[in-house]
Design an enzyme around this catalytic site. Structure first.
Site, PDB file in Angstrom:
ATOM      1  N   ARG A  66       4.161  -6.786   0.463  1.00 27.36           N
ATOM      2  CA  ARG A  66       3.988  -7.736  -0.279  1.00 27.36           C
ATOM      3  C   ARG A  66       2.924  -8.088  -1.297  1.00 27.36           C
ATOM      4  O   ARG A  66       1.736  -7.363  -1.067  1.00 27.36           O
ATOM      5  CB  ARG A  66       3.661  -9.209   0.667  1.00 27.36           C
ATOM      6  CG  ARG A  66       3.204 -10.444   0.237  1.00 27.36           C
ATOM      7  CD  ARG A  66       2.775 -11.468   1.111  1.00 27.36           C
ATOM      8  NE  ARG A  66       2.560 -12.879   0.437  1.00 27.36           N
ATOM      9  CZ  ARG A  66       1.861 -13.909   0.960  1.00 27.36           C
ATOM     10  NH1 ARG A  66       1.606 -13.600   2.211  1.00 27.36           N
ATOM     11  NH2 ARG A  66       1.759 -14.916   0.213  1.00 27.36           N
ATOM     12  N   ASN A  76      -3.161  -5.246  -5.587  1.00 25.89           N
ATOM     13  CA  ASN A  76      -3.575  -3.841  -5.029  1.00 25.89           C
ATOM     14  C   ASN A  76      -4.267  -4.189  -3.730  1.00 25.89           C
ATOM     15  O   ASN A  76      -5.018  -3.081  -3.335  1.00 25.89           O
ATOM     16  CB  ASN A  76      -4.210  -3.152  -6.272  1.00 25.89           C
ATOM     17  CG  ASN A  76      -3.318  -3.090  -7.448  1.00 25.89           C
ATOM     18  OD1 ASN A  76      -2.129  -2.839  -7.178  1.00 25.89           O
ATOM     19  ND2 ASN A  76      -3.952  -3.424  -8.403  1.00 25.89           N
ATOM     20  N   ARG A  77      -4.472  -5.021  -2.929  1.00 27.77           N
ATOM     21  CA  ARG A  77      -5.110  -5.181  -1.789  1.00 27.77           C
ATOM     22  C   ARG A  77      -6.589  -5.196  -1.911  1.00 27.77           C
ATOM     23  O   ARG A  77      -7.303  -4.908  -0.909  1.00 27.77           O
ATOM     24  CB  ARG A  77      -4.778  -4.207  -0.598  1.00 27.77           C
ATOM     25  CG  ARG A  77      -2.931  -4.132  -0.274  1.00 27.77           C
ATOM     26  CD  ARG A  77      -2.745  -5.216   0.332  1.00 27.77           C
ATOM     27  NE  ARG A  77      -1.492  -5.283   1.157  1.00 27.77           N
ATOM     28  CZ  ARG A  77      -0.318  -5.510   0.294  1.00 27.77           C
ATOM     29  NH1 ARG A  77      -0.542  -6.087  -0.945  1.00 27.77           N
ATOM     30  NH2 ARG A  77       0.678  -5.420   0.953  1.00 27.77           N
ATOM     31  N   LEU A  78      -7.084  -5.431  -3.188  1.00 23.63           N
ATOM     32  CA  LEU A  78      -8.549  -5.549  -3.506  1.00 23.63           C
ATOM     33  C   LEU A  78      -9.116  -6.951  -3.152  1.00 23.63           C
ATOM     34  O   LEU A  78      -9.301  -7.548  -4.084  1.00 23.63           O
ATOM     35  CB  LEU A  78      -9.007  -5.148  -4.761  1.00 23.63           C
ATOM     36  CG  LEU A  78     -10.281  -4.526  -5.050  1.00 23.63           C
ATOM     37  CD1 LEU A  78     -10.570  -3.306  -4.117  1.00 23.63           C
ATOM     38  CD2 LEU A  78     -10.458  -4.230  -6.487  1.00 23.63           C
ATOM     39  N   HIS A  79      -8.731  -7.451  -1.926  1.00 23.36           N
ATOM     40  CA  HIS A  79      -8.943  -8.722  -1.435  1.00 23.36           C
ATOM     41  C   HIS A  79     -10.455  -9.342  -1.752  1.00 23.36           C
ATOM     42  O   HIS A  79     -11.427  -8.365  -1.519  1.00 23.36           O
ATOM     43  CB  HIS A  79      -8.474  -9.055  -0.202  1.00 23.36           C
ATOM     44  CG  HIS A  79      -6.998  -8.466   0.041  1.00 23.36           C
ATOM     45  ND1 HIS A  79      -6.005  -8.924  -0.540  1.00 23.36           N
ATOM     46  CD2 HIS A  79      -6.615  -7.584   1.195  1.00 23.36           C
ATOM     47  CE1 HIS A  79      -4.918  -8.136  -0.034  1.00 23.36           C
ATOM     48  NE2 HIS A  79      -5.356  -7.599   0.916  1.00 23.36           N
TER      49      HIS A  79
END
Length: 215
Positions: free
Chosen positions: A12, A193-196
């Site tokens: 996702r 890019n999951r760099l939350h």
């Protein structure tokens, strides 16, 4: 491809705008209020759903969805049967964590703290604000305990409804509310890019300390 491989291949992408320190309120309750209002606007049916995680005296965890019914400077409140699994665990270990997940906003909030039982009058007031059917169900159910058949519960409800046909259903003494008094908050915003973005508030000496966490 196995079913487990198919699951592992699912992805996702998060596309929401970022969360920056200068956007964060000094008081996490005010920050929560901002996010809750956004959630109520976007998805009112699910905004107050929260995962309640508890653990027993031996450390075994349990988690379930409950509904937030009140929040203010004192904490976050919900109502249940005190004899339930969560009630028994909170009696043994009065610490818990709440998790709000608002998928459409790509946000979640974790809140950890000690849990206090609300006065009976608070539970009684809310009990009588519920639909009559909900009152009857709560009054006849010994929550979490085994039962032989659903029809037994339905018969109990019908009997109690007849008994109080023209009266107010009394609130059981075993039913009422809890309040989690927060000591930690974590606000999470999904990012590409999951760099939350993650920000944690920690209470120390009656002051809230804010820090950014790595994703």
């Amino acid at each position: 491809m196995s079913e487990s491989s198919e699951i592992s291949a699912l992805r996702r992408e998060y596309v929401a705008a970022g969360l920056h320190r200068e956007q964060m309120q000094a008081d996490p309750m005010l920050q929560f209020e901002d996010w809750m209002q956004a959630a109520l606007t976007a998805h009112p049916d699910d905004a107050t759903s929260m995962t309640l995680a508890t653990a027993d005296a031996e450390g075994w965890p349990s988690a379930r969805i409950v509904l937030l019914k009140r929040y203010d400077e004192c904490g976050f409140c919900w109502f249940t049967d005190f004899r339930s699994e969560k009630g028994q665990q909170l009696a043994q270990n009065p610490k818990a964590e709440l998790l709000f997940y608002w998928r459409g906003l790509e946000r979640q909030v974790r809140i950890r703290g000690r849990v206090e039982q609300l006065p009976f009058a608070d539970g009684e007031t809310y009990f009588h604000q519920r639909p009559r059917g909900s009152q009857l169900s709560a009054a006849v159910s010994d929550q979490t305990q085994p039962i032989d058949h659903r029809i037994t519960l339905e018969q109990r409800v019908a009997k109690l409804d007849d008994e109080y046909a023209d009266q107010v259903v009394p609130c059981p003494e075993t039913w009422g509310g809890y309040c989690l008094v927060p000591e930690h908050f974590e606000f999470w915003q999904g990012r590409e890019n999951r760099l939350h973005d993650r920000f944690r508030y920690t209470l120390a000496a009656d002051q809230w300390r804010l820090e950014r966490l790595q994703p």
